[in-house]
Design an enzyme around this catalytic site. Structure first.
Site, PDB file in Angstrom:
ATOM      1  N   GLY A 158       6.945  -8.726   6.194  1.00 33.58           N
ATOM      2  CA  GLY A 158       7.431  -9.921   5.500  1.00 33.58           C
ATOM      3  C   GLY A 158       6.764 -10.094   4.141  1.00 33.58           C
ATOM      4  CB  SER A 174       7.451  -5.423   2.385  1.00 32.30           C
ATOM      5  OG  SER A 174       6.742  -4.607   3.240  1.00 32.30           O
TER       6      SER A 174
HETATM    7  C1  4AZ Z   1       5.609  -4.117   6.570  1.00 27.76           C
HETATM    8  O1  4AZ Z   1       6.106  -3.706   7.630  1.00 27.76           O
HETATM    9  C2  4AZ Z   1       4.144  -3.942   6.345  1.00 27.76           C
HETATM   10  N1  4AZ Z   1      -0.803  -3.893   6.713  1.00 27.76           N
HETATM   11  C3  4AZ Z   1       3.604  -4.349   5.148  1.00 27.76           C
HETATM   12  C4  4AZ Z   1       2.241  -4.201   4.939  1.00 27.76           C
HETATM   13  C5  4AZ Z   1       1.464  -3.640   5.906  1.00 27.76           C
HETATM   14  C6  4AZ Z   1       2.012  -3.235   7.100  1.00 27.76           C
HETATM   15  C7  4AZ Z   1       3.354  -3.395   7.331  1.00 27.76           C
HETATM   16  C8  4AZ Z   1       0.007  -3.473   5.644  1.00 27.76           C
HETATM   17  O2  4AZ Z   1       6.313  -4.647   5.715  1.00 27.76           O
END
Ligand code: 4AZ
Length: 842
Positions: free
Chosen positions: A784, A786
């Site tokens: 979320g 990202s």
């Molecule tokens: C994701 O799935 C995600 N811990 C983003 C960042 C991290 C892990 C997963 C970093 O969007």
């Protein structure tokens, strides 16, 4: 007396109106009794009129009241009838919808005659009608018989494999609830299963109710209603052109005056040939092909699975692409305005791509191998073989690619080229630097096959021989990219190998501050005092040779100061380092940055405060939070490519950018997205080049600048050393197991890790990735977050820079598994190129 009568009159009118309401309710329930009820109403009205007439003196007001009631009732009844009719004829009809399929198959054992090219010729009809009947009878006797409506044979084309290729439309009328019954696979399977093939003659041609059909050629794709109406017979917007003689160019010019329609040009060429289309120029409004666009199909009908290329933006440098067979379809969607297409097409004779290359000994490039049809785009299907003949068994072949890399194939399919080198399979991928692929066996055979869904970028490689025993010249180091770099360049803090293989397993360079040795370039003018007296930070504005560790001013001059951009001091002679610095300064709302926030710790985070991160954006897909993003300007946002990589996620109309927001649902501005630009080298398997730009439909209002503000982009030379503290922000999950997203924007402080540290956690990470976290893992980004920012300041009180974009990681908040971010400094040219080309200002 009048008053008493009036009161009584009022009473009886109330009663009557009550009665009326009852009968009107009846009418609305049972439409068939409308006449009877009307009759009853009339009788009641007459009775009332008679009763009203009984008093000796007639009251005209009383009659008027009754008349008004009657008119109201009649109007009401008419409305009810009309509504019922509307429901029956429009809404009920709408609950049945048309589902359209475009398909094709090859009918073998039939000779093509030129008359088949004209759909109104008797020859066409006498060929098409029986085929149409066969298809109809297949579906009329199938499980979807009740939904099947019709088949239209739209084209017959000659085929490189012989016989006639039949192109057809199929229409199903489906109640909404039954839509899954006519899925693409189901409809296709019905046709396929109806072809009876014999195992004995081992041919793919079988019989479809007596029609010899090549089962391997059957292709059925669901299509748009608009494509059906604009290409099916009778459409005014279909042109057909034929190229009978190879290599003769046939001009294609389109000046749009139609606006709002989809128009098609069907190209065919002589059997045994393929078609090359050249787009010399195209002038359209860029819109991710939503409004304006040219779709080129490797078929004669707009089949989803046969898209060769989509032109969604204007073209000024000619682009050529080739078809797989002798058909091609150009599908123009153009809105009103002066839209222009200029180009030509020609038939090409298919040639076998087989090359015998005698490779002499000795240094230097001996020649070039190119992708088939170079510099045309790579076709969807192709095959090419190069057989190298060496003068000595001690020599191998070195292939130096400009922007392409070969990697051993794993369990996944190759998406951008399939290579076989001495029986070992490799996959090709596009990359933004050169690589050398070394083949250390004598006289190797290299086979290349196209394996992309659409036409891809072409490639070329120079070839040379090399000494298998000593691949690199004396004093050079062999990188894992196959490049040779001077040994002196190892561990110099610069990525000479392009994959940092010269910079791993390096001890931290010593700080040689005194004596005769020179201080490592990383320590010079990096903004931190590394030598006593700070002599490493003096004379930083002096001119130096341009490299990855120097700052390039607007006039092209390079200076030593790495973080010169927007640091408040003009460092370049032309002062360009302080231009465009209205960014990364949270301003008035955010007075005390580390002010106490409510104590809601999540993956080590706390609530942010209003105006603290004015560049933070929440991206909502179909109304749901999906990713984060950052504001770059009044018209552009930046995010991660993986947020948009699946087909359904690539439609900008489904996205909304919530800006100037602290609590979910309270955005100061919600912006629509015009276009999503995903990096062309984005690799969904390893999250390399995980970056995307989003252009807004309209600039956000400047009156909101208190709440919405761009973050500064770093200079390509920007460095933040290991341990530098930055902040990651977002509305993502607070732990791996979390099921509820936070309402308040969260912030967590993380430290930049060295690339070696990052590789210790994850193995190979690309130079376009950057790790940040804390050893305990307590502070981290999660699902979320990202696409959101990793914001860093060079020093307290300075401007904030977008150092990273949340990309991936192993879980969330795990010890020694830091978050991985897209290293934004590597993409400055790419970002600028796209933003400048498409206009930062809207
Ligand atoms: C994701 O799935 C995600 N811990 C983003 C960042 C991290 C892990 C997963 C970093 O969007």
């Amino acid at each position: 007396m009048d008053a008493a009568r009036g009161g009584g009159g009022q009473g009886s009118e109330d009663d009557a109106s009550q009665e009326d309401t009852t009968s009107v309710a009846d009418v609305s329930v049972e439409v068939a009794t409308v006449d009877a009820s009307l009759h009853k109403l009339c009788r009641r009205y007459n009775r009332r009129r008679r009763r009203a007439k009984k008093p000796k003196k007639t009251n005209p007001l009383w009659n008027l009241q009754n008349l008004a009631i009657l008119i109201t009732v009649v109007v009401f009844v008419v409305v009810v009838i009309m509504w019922s009719l509307l429901w029956v004829f429009i809404f009920r009809r709408e609950s049945n919808s048309g589902v359209y399929f475009a398909g094709m198959f090859r009918v073998a054992n039939v000779e093509f005659i030129p008359e088949y090219r004209h759909a109104d010729s008797s020859e066409f009809l006498s060929m098409a009608n029986p085929i149409q009947h066969v298809i109809t009878s297949v579906y009329r006797t199938s499980s979807v018989s009740r939904l099947y409506k019709q088949t239209i044979i739209s084209d017959l084309s000659n085929n490189n494999k012989g016989g006639v290729l039949v192109h057809f439309w199929m229409v199903f009328v489906v109640p909404h609830l039954k839509t899954p019954a006519v899925c693409e696979e189901c409809v296709s399977a019905i046709l396929r299963d109806s072809v009876f093939t014999s195992l004995k003659n081992r041919s793919s041609v079988g019989f479809l109710q007596g029609l010899p059909v090549d089962i391997d050629s059957i292709l059925v794709n669901v299509a748009l209603r608009s494509d059906y109406t604009s290409t099916a017979m009778g459409s005014q917007c279909v042109d057909k052109l034929y190229a009978g003689i190879p290599d003769v160019s046939i001009p294609l010019n389109v000046f749009s005056s139609w606006g709002g329609l989809t128009c098609h040009i069907k190209l065919t060429s002589a059997p045994g040939s393929i078609i090359r289309l050249t787009v010399r120029s195209l002038r359209i409004e860029p819109s991710d092909c939503i409004y304006d666009g040219l779709n080129v199909y490797d078929a004669l009908l707009p089949m989803r699975g046969m898209i060769l290329y989509r032109f969604c933006e204007s073209v000024s440098v000619p682009v050529s692409l080739v078809s797989t067979s002798n058909v091609m379809l150009l599908s123009f969607s153009l809105t009103q305005g002066s839209k222009i297409f200029r180009g030509h097409f020609q038939a090409l004779l298919e040639e076998e791509c087989m090359n015998l290359i005698e490779l002499p000994a000795g240094p230097g490039d001996a020649g070039v191998i190119t992708s088939p049809f170079y510099p045309n785009l790579l076709p969807r299907q192709c095959s090419c073989t190069w057989k190298f003949q060496m003068s000595s068994n001690a020599l191998g072949v070195a292939l130096r690619f400009q922007n392409y890399i070969l990697k051993l194939k794993d369990s996944q399919n190759c998406e951008h080229g399939w290579w076989k080198v001495n029986e070992i399979i490799y996959c090709g991928n596009y990359i933004d630097h050169s690589t050398v692929f070394r083949i250390s066996t004598p006289n190797p055979e290299v086979v290349f096959r196209c394996s992309s869904r659409n036409a891809d970028q072409p490639f070329n490689a120079t070839y040379s021989s090399y000494n298998i025993g000593q691949p690199c010249p004396e004093g050079h180091f062999l990188c894992t990219t196959g490049l040779c770099v001077e040994k002196a360049r190892r561990c110099d803090g610069m990525d000479d190998c392009q994959d940092e293989s010269d910079e791993i397993f390096c001890s931290k360079p010593p700080k040689l501050c005194g004596g005769s040795s020179t201080l490592h370039p990383l320590y010079i003018c990096n903004g931190e005092v590394d030598c006593s007296g700070g002599k490493d930070e003096t004379n930083c504005t002096q001119e130096t040779s341009c490299s990855g560790v120097s700052y390039r001013c607007g006039d092209g001059v390079c200076i030593l100061k790495k973080n010169a951009k927007c640091d408040g001091a003009p460092d370049c002679f032309d002062r360009s380092d302080e231009n465009d610095c209205a960014c990364g300064n949270p301003g008035v709302l955010k007075r005390v940055f580390d002010s106490a926030s409510p104590q809601q710790r999540i993956v080590g985070g706390v609530n942010a405060v209003e105006g603290e991160w004015p560049w933070q954006v929440s991206l909502h897909f179909s109304g749901q939070l999906y990713c984060g993003a950052s504001v770059l300007s009044d018209g552009w946002l930046i995010s991660a490519a993986h947020c948009f990589s699946k087909e359904r996620l690539s439609d900008p109309r489904q996205w909304m950018a919530h800006m100037g927001m602290l609590n979910q649902g309270s955005a100061k501005h919600v912006a629509e997205i015009r276009r999503i630009v995903v990096h062309e080298y984005y690799n969904a398997r390893i999250f390399d080049y995980d970056i995307a730009l989003l252009q807004l439909k309209k600039a956000w209002p400047i009156s909101l600048e208190q709440y919405i503000q761009p973050i500064c982009l770093p200079a390509p030379s920007q460095t933040f050393s290991e341990g530098h503290r930055c902040w990651v922000t977002g509305w993502g999950y607070r732990s791996e197991q979390d099921k509820v997203l936070p309402t308040v924007l969260q912030k967590a402080e993380v430290s930049i890790l060295s690339q070696s540290e990052c590789k210790r956690s994850y193995g190979p990470v690309s130079p376009r990735m950057l790790c940040a976290g804390v050893p305990s893992g307590e502070q981290d980004a999660c699902r979320g977050d990202s696409g959101g920012p990793l914001s860093c300041q060079a020093h307290s009180g300075g401007r904030w820079f977008l150092t990273g974009i949340v990309s991936w990681g192993s879980g969330c908040g795990r010890p020694n598994l830091p978050g991985v971010y897209t290293r934004v400094a590597k993409f400055i040219d790419w970002i600028q190129r796209h933003i400048d080309a498409k206009g930062t200002k809207l």
